[in-house]
Design a protein around this motif. Structure first.
Motif, PDB file in Angstrom:
ATOM      1  N   SER A  35      79.118 -68.918  74.581  1.00 45.30           N
ATOM      2  CA  SER A  35      79.047 -70.382  74.457  1.00 45.30           C
ATOM      3  C   SER A  35      79.325 -70.835  73.030  1.00 45.30           C
ATOM      4  O   SER A  35      79.872 -71.931  72.813  1.00 45.30           O
TER       5      SER A  35
ATOM      6  N   TYR B  58      80.859 -78.576  95.147  1.00 44.63           N
ATOM      7  CA  TYR B  58      82.054 -79.212  94.582  1.00 44.63           C
ATOM      8  C   TYR B  58      82.539 -80.414  95.403  1.00 44.63           C
ATOM      9  O   TYR B  58      83.470 -81.104  94.993  1.00 44.63           O
TER      10      TYR B  58
ATOM     11  N   GLY C 206      81.440 -79.962  85.389  1.00 36.69           N
ATOM     12  CA  GLY C 206      80.422 -78.974  85.036  1.00 36.69           C
ATOM     13  C   GLY C 206      79.013 -79.479  85.278  1.00 36.69           C
ATOM     14  O   GLY C 206      78.182 -78.792  85.876  1.00 36.69           O
ATOM     15  N   HIS C 207      78.731 -80.704  84.854  1.00 36.37           N
ATOM     16  CA  HIS C 207      77.376 -81.244  85.013  1.00 36.37           C
ATOM     17  C   HIS C 207      77.066 -81.560  86.471  1.00 36.37           C
ATOM     18  O   HIS C 207      75.918 -81.395  86.906  1.00 36.37           O
TER      19      HIS C 207
ATOM     20  N   GLU D 238      82.714 -69.593  94.812  1.00 36.60           N
ATOM     21  CA  GLU D 238      81.524 -70.201  95.405  1.00 36.60           C
ATOM     22  C   GLU D 238      81.843 -70.967  96.680  1.00 36.60           C
ATOM     23  O   GLU D 238      81.025 -71.009  97.600  1.00 36.60           O
TER      24      GLU D 238
ATOM     25  N   ARG E  13      78.198 -79.904  88.977  1.00 37.43           N
ATOM     26  CA  ARG E  13      77.941 -78.604  89.595  1.00 37.43           C
ATOM     27  C   ARG E  13      76.501 -78.159  89.304  1.00 37.43           C
ATOM     28  O   ARG E  13      75.770 -77.748  90.224  1.00 37.43           O
ATOM     29  N   GLU E  14      76.085 -78.223  88.031  1.00 34.79           N
ATOM     30  CA  GLU E  14      74.745 -77.783  87.661  1.00 34.79           C
ATOM     31  C   GLU E  14      73.679 -78.660  88.317  1.00 34.79           C
ATOM     32  O   GLU E  14      72.644 -78.163  88.775  1.00 34.79           O
ATOM     33  N   TYR E  15      73.941 -79.959  88.379  1.00 33.14           N
ATOM     34  CA  TYR E  15      72.968 -80.886  88.969  1.00 33.14           C
ATOM     35  C   TYR E  15      72.749 -80.578  90.450  1.00 33.14           C
ATOM     36  O   TYR E  15      71.601 -80.515  90.923  1.00 33.14           O
ATOM     37  N   GLN E  16      73.835 -80.370  91.175  1.00 29.93           N
ATOM     38  CA  GLN E  16      73.697 -80.128  92.609  1.00 29.93           C
ATOM     39  C   GLN E  16      73.099 -78.756  92.901  1.00 29.93           C
ATOM     40  O   GLN E  16      72.360 -78.593  93.868  1.00 29.93           O
ATOM     41  N   LEU E  17      73.404 -77.767  92.071  1.00 30.98           N
ATOM     42  CA  LEU E  17      72.761 -76.461  92.231  1.00 30.98           C
ATOM     43  C   LEU E  17      71.258 -76.575  91.991  1.00 30.98           C
ATOM     44  O   LEU E  17      70.451 -75.915  92.659  1.00 30.98           O
ATOM     45  N   SER E  18      70.864 -77.417  91.008  1.00 26.85           N
ATOM     46  CA  SER E  18      69.433 -77.590  90.715  1.00 26.85           C
ATOM     47  C   SER E  18      68.688 -78.252  91.871  1.00 26.85           C
ATOM     48  O   SER E  18      67.467 -78.103  92.004  1.00 26.85           O
TER      49      SER E  18
END
Length: 561
Positions: free
Chosen positions: A92, A463, A446-447, A307, A449-454
């Motif tokens: 990163s 997606y 990106g955000h 995924e 994706r992370e939000y929905q995974l959370s």
């Protein structure tokens, strides 16, 4: 205006005689215009390696540990980590170079675009080579001393400035050499920027494998070799540039009447005025939204495919989270092939769509991008849920071809709207849209994706909403494109102002801005010359590009095996 500018004109027109001066690169009788595109490609294929820098992330993340990363202590602060030589960098942290690349590209192109128009493409290409290759040398020293801030400064900042200057260096020159095929000409050069990673990534991988030892991952030596190779190619490109004399046009070609296409202006806008012209901001939004949608997908193409389809990629009825380590490795290889296909589509699209824009017109071409893109993004969730891998891959290849086509078509769009006198500088200012898109696109996808995974959503579904958001962005881009109208005549330079600008740019013109050359002299420029030289120059850039395409196709074939 004429009286106030008459005094400095002789001084501006007097040739300096320097090797890098614009006066030295005005084409003479027998120069073939088809030597200019390979010169531009030589520079763009080198700086295009910015897209392929991810090949260095994994080795650099183990530069200390060699076989496994050595983690920094949790008590180490930011400044301690970036100056420590005892622990490895995180990927990163290395990825900040991507941000620096494209932010500095846009900013440097905007800041020094006007300077480029006056000094010419040779000097700009020369400075770009010093910055890009010098940045690689500083990065090599940073790897040797294990100081990540030197990589950020070297390749990120200094190299990013070289990216901006190198990217716009051939734009106005190509448009002036190919007034009959503006889109095709800029498409050829900007295709090279997309193709740089296809050559540089496999080359870097081979060099790192060659130089790797039990105590080194081989990145430092790879940077040094690539700096030398790129410097040679970029110097050849810079010194291969020539500019046509004022008023030159291809023999036998007659500019179409203004009434045939109202979007193609006969006037010229000064770069200093574009910030206040509505059409500039509309095209800025058009490019930003088109690029944001494409770059967001490109950055997450590999995990997206894995995924969304999971075990279906290898004929197993299982979701991504239910796969074994061996199965995950197998679908990762297939996803790498998918990324390769997208890269090829990106490159082909730059030339194809830019060339088609010569027939369709720039405004219609962008409308096709947006309408077709909206349909494909909206259909992507359905294709994913249905398990149609082939149609999904084809849809995103078309999307990425239009992403690349947007970059390649926009210089001709600007020339149509604002004229050719300052088109390179105007293009440089427009590239701030790229810098904005480089933040907006990855941020959205990106955000989300992370939000929905959370929220506990299955990876195959995360997606879907993102695709609809990207379709909405393209719909907004379509509206902006449809609002573009011909530029109001009040923004154009007067004949006296245009003549002054031409002399400041070291063009050989009289006080009214007309060329000092006769029509007979003009007719002997642009064609002819030594055909073997033309063939050699095209081979010098064509062979490496063919190598890169072949290596990419090898990866992409995994999709069909």
């Amino acid at each position: 205006m004429a009286n106030s500018t008459a005094a400095p004109l002789p001084a501006a027109a007097a040739p300096s005689g320097g090797l890098l001066s614009k006066e030295r690169i005005i084409a003479k009788a027998g120069f073939n215009r088809w030597l200019v595109p390979p010169a531009a490609l030589a520079i763009h294929l080198c700086i295009g390696m910015a897209y392929g820098f991810s090949v260095f992330w994994l080795p650099l993340s183990m530069a200390v540990g060699i076989n496994a990363p050595v983690a920094c202590g949790p008590e180490m602060g930011f400044f301690a980590r970036i100056t420590s030589a005892s622990c490895d960098w995180q990927i990163s942290e290395l990825q900040w170079m991507y941000t620096l690349f494209f932010v500095l590209l846009g900013c440097s192109a905007a800041i020094w675009g006007g300077w480029l128009e006056r000094v010419g493409p040779r000097k700009a290409g020369f400075v770009a080579a010093l910055c890009w290759c010098g940045g690689l040398l500083i990065s090599a020293l940073g790897v040797h001393l294990h100081q990540i801030w030197m990589l950020w400064l070297g390749s990120g900042v200094i190299g990013g400035i070289g990216l901006g200057l190198g990217y716009i260096s051939p734009v106005s020159t190509l448009i002036k050499w190919f007034p009959d095929r503006r889109g095709m000409a800029t498409g050829m050069a900007i295709m090279g920027f997309g193709g740089g990673a296809l050559i540089g990534s496999p080359l870097a991988d081979m060099l790192m494998r060659h130089f790797a030892t039990p105590t080194s991952v081989g990145v430092k030596e790879t940077f040094l070799v690539m700096a030398v190779v790129y410097f040679v190619f970029m110097m050849a490109g810079a010194f291969g540039y020539r500019v046509p004399p004022t008023g030159w046009k291809p023999r036998g070609w007659t500019p179409p009447p203004a009434s045939n296409n109202a979007m193609i202006t006969q006037g010229h806008v000064h770069v200093k005025k574009v910030w206040g012209i509505p059409q500039f901001w509309l095209v800025w939004a058009v490019l930003c939204l088109n690029v944001s949608a494409g770059i967001g997908v490109l950055g997450l193409a590999s995990p997206m495919l894995q995924e969304m389809f999971g075990g279906r990629l290898i004929g197993v009825d299982a979701g991504f989270g239910d796969l074994s380590g061996e199965q995950l490795s197998a679908i990762a290889a297939i996803a790498a092939g998918f990324v390769g296909m997208l890269s090829l589509a990106n490159i082909v699209g730059r030339f194809f769509w830019a060339s088609m824009s010569d027939k369709f017109g720039r405004k219609l071409t962008y409308s096709i991008f947006f309408v077709l893109g909206i349909a494909l993004y909206a259909a992507a969730p359905t294709l994913g849920n249905a398990g149609s891998i082939a149609l999904f891959v084809i849809a995103f290849c078309v999307i990425l071809s239009m992403y690349g086509g947007g970059f390649a078509t926009v210089p001709a769009y600007l020339a149509d709207l604002f004229g050719t006198q300052h088109v390179g500088a105007i293009h440089g200012r427009l590239l701030t849209a790229w810098a904005a898109a480089g933040i907006l696109g990855p941020l959205v996808i990106g955000h989300m994706r992370e939000y929905q995974l959370s929220l506990g959503m299955p990876p195959s579904q995360v997606y879907n909403t993102t695709m609809y958001i990207l379709a909405g962005m393209l719909a907004l881009g379509l509206v902006c494109n449809l609002l573009v109208r011909p530029v109001n005549a009040k923004y154009f330079m007067t004949p006296e102002e245009l003549a002054h600008e031409k002399q400041l740019a070291h063009e050989k013109v009289d006080a009214s801005g007309k060329s000092l050359l006769s029509q007979d002299d003009m007719d002997r420029i642009g064609s002819g010359g030594n055909p073997l030289l033309v063939a050699f120059c095209w081979a010098a850039v064509g062979i490496p590009l063919a190598f890169g395409i072949w290596k990419t196709l090898e990866k992409a074939l995994v999709l069909f095996s």
